[in-house]
Design a protein around this motif. Structure first.
Motif, PDB file in Angstrom:
ATOM      1  N   ASN A 288      30.601 108.760 136.591  1.00 21.06           N
ATOM      2  CA  ASN A 288      31.808 109.395 136.061  1.00 21.06           C
ATOM      3  C   ASN A 288      31.572 109.896 134.654  1.00 21.06           C
ATOM      4  O   ASN A 288      30.630 109.489 133.967  1.00 21.06           O
ATOM      5  CB  ASN A 288      33.006 108.446 136.117  1.00 21.06           C
ATOM      6  CG  ASN A 288      32.799 107.194 135.287  1.00 21.06           C
ATOM      7  OD1 ASN A 288      31.946 107.143 134.413  1.00 21.06           O
ATOM      8  ND2 ASN A 288      33.589 106.158 135.573  1.00 21.06           N
ATOM      9  N   LEU A 289      32.439 110.815 134.243  1.00 20.79           N
ATOM     10  CA  LEU A 289      32.401 111.372 132.894  1.00 20.79           C
ATOM     11  C   LEU A 289      33.541 110.761 132.096  1.00 20.79           C
ATOM     12  O   LEU A 289      34.644 110.588 132.623  1.00 20.79           O
ATOM     13  CB  LEU A 289      32.542 112.887 132.924  1.00 20.79           C
ATOM     14  CG  LEU A 289      31.306 113.701 133.325  1.00 20.79           C
ATOM     15  CD1 LEU A 289      31.042 113.578 134.816  1.00 20.79           C
ATOM     16  CD2 LEU A 289      31.464 115.160 132.951  1.00 20.79           C
ATOM     17  N   PRO A 290      33.312 110.414 130.842  1.00 19.53           N
ATOM     18  CA  PRO A 290      34.385 109.789 130.051  1.00 19.53           C
ATOM     19  C   PRO A 290      35.543 110.748 129.839  1.00 19.53           C
ATOM     20  O   PRO A 290      35.345 111.929 129.542  1.00 19.53           O
ATOM     21  CB  PRO A 290      33.684 109.439 128.733  1.00 19.53           C
ATOM     22  CG  PRO A 290      32.524 110.377 128.645  1.00 19.53           C
ATOM     23  CD  PRO A 290      32.080 110.599 130.055  1.00 19.53           C
ATOM     24  N   MET A 291      36.759 110.245 129.992  1.00 19.93           N
ATOM     25  CA  MET A 291      37.971 111.039 129.803  1.00 19.93           C
ATOM     26  C   MET A 291      38.843 110.339 128.771  1.00 19.93           C
ATOM     27  O   MET A 291      39.373 109.249 129.039  1.00 19.93           O
ATOM     28  CB  MET A 291      38.722 111.198 131.131  1.00 19.93           C
ATOM     29  CG  MET A 291      37.922 111.883 132.235  1.00 19.93           C
ATOM     30  SD  MET A 291      37.500 113.592 131.871  1.00 19.93           S
ATOM     31  CE  MET A 291      39.126 114.331 131.798  1.00 19.93           C
ATOM     32  N   HIS A 292      38.988 110.921 127.594  1.00 18.87           N
ATOM     33  CA  HIS A 292      39.724 110.277 126.508  1.00 18.87           C
ATOM     34  C   HIS A 292      41.101 110.871 126.295  1.00 18.87           C
ATOM     35  O   HIS A 292      41.856 110.408 125.430  1.00 18.87           O
ATOM     36  CB  HIS A 292      38.912 110.364 125.214  1.00 18.87           C
ATOM     37  CG  HIS A 292      37.573 109.713 125.305  1.00 18.87           C
ATOM     38  ND1 HIS A 292      37.413 108.374 125.599  1.00 18.87           N
ATOM     39  CD2 HIS A 292      36.316 110.218 125.166  1.00 18.87           C
ATOM     40  CE1 HIS A 292      36.122 108.069 125.612  1.00 18.87           C
ATOM     41  NE2 HIS A 292      35.436 109.177 125.365  1.00 18.87           N
TER      42      HIS A 292
END
Length: 316
Positions: A288-292
């Protein structure tokens, strides 16, 4: 790194698994995979939608569509060939066809030969009300309209054997339906040195004029395989030694914590649903890609671009 006993032992130089990664379970293959196998040849008469139909508003066009016809089939006004003789000649020439529409109740004449050749070529066929064909092609369609591809499709085996000067990388798209997203992925994949892109025949956008325009010339260099069963395509890649990495917006390994230096098959899911359950189960790694921010998912082409260039970064 010790491999899972479920995977082929030939994929010895695969990604390193972090403690948080989850290895996908193998599921029984469903259906029979068929690559399009469409080859180049002389082209039949190509017809475009009548001018007055192209100028109608989207709302008027949507009211004219029967409920039984999915909007993805006609939303872009792609190139088509209408009429029994032109369609038959296109099939005989081996030109790539995205879908064949046949009027309900149509029969006789050369229709049986058209249907037989379409089945032999693995062309998707759908029966639609006759007025729907008239909306697309006017009154001279003779009960048959074929949507032709903007470019010829490749075989999966040709994609896998393609030499790019880079470690093997194949990108698979699971039911991506937006033509601009597909075109953007093709453009990025070509720039990243991928061997090719794999798309499913059903519930996904094919190679249309809009896709070709968004790809900005990438279709001239990057092969695209269109398969009947994405799960079996993944199985075929695994047997050839590829490690399958799927992108997910949910729990998974951070995308930078996987080693991509070996043979990689990268799977990116659709804009709304992500990758399907059976595809997910076939993945060796889910990343997954970080989502902030508040939005918890990325556009499919953006996610694919980030992952492909992490692969490029690691490979140097």
């Amino acid at each position: 790194m010790q491999r899972s006993s479920r995977g082929p032992t030939s994929r010895a130089e695969g990604p390193r698994r972090s403690r948080s990664s989850a290895e996908g379970r193998r599921a029984r293959s469903e259906g029979r995979m068929q690559d399009d196998g469409a080859r180049g040849g002389r082209r039949g008469r190509t017809v475009r939608a009548p001018r007055q139909l192209e100028s109608r508003s989207a709302a008027t066009a949507s009211r004219a569509k029967p409920a039984s016809v999915r909007t993805e089939e006609v939303s872009e006004a792609p190139e088509f060939v209408a009429g029994r003789r032109p369609v038959l000649e296109v099939l005989r020439a081996g030109r790539a066809i995205n879908k064949l529409l046949i009027a309900e109740g149509a029969e006789g004449g050369s229709l049986a030969e058209i249907v037989g050749k379409a089945k032999a070529a693995g062309v998707l066929m759908q029966k639609v009300p006759r007025p729907h064909l008239s909306t697309i092609a006017g009154e001279g369609h003779q009960g048959v309209v074929a949507y032709v591809a903007a470019h010829e499709y490749a075989d999966l085996t040709d994609v896998m054997s393609r030499q790019t000067g880079q470690p093997p990388l194949v990108v698979l798209l699971d039911e991506v339906s937006d033509p601009h997203n597909l075109g953007a992925v093709l453009r990025t994949a070509e720039g990243a040195g991928a061997q090719g892109v794999v798309i499913p025949k059903r519930r996904a956008v094919p190679l249309t004029g809009t896709v070709a325009k968004a790809a900005a010339g990438a279709l001239e260099y990057l092969p695209v395989a269109r398969v009947a069963n994405l799960n079996q395509a993944i199985d075929q890649l695994k047997k050839a030694g590829y490690w399958v990495v799927g992108s997910t917006a949910e729990s998974g390994t951070p995308y930078t914590e996987v080693d991509y230096k070996g043979k990689i098959a990268l799977v990116v899911g659709s804009e709304g649903q992500g990758i399907s359950r059976l595809v997910r189960e076939r993945c060796d790694y889910l990343v997954n890609l970080p989502m902030h921010g508040k939005v918890q998912s990325l556009n499919a082409s953006v996610a694919a671009g980030v992952l492909m260039y992490e692969i490029v970064r690691q490979r140097g």
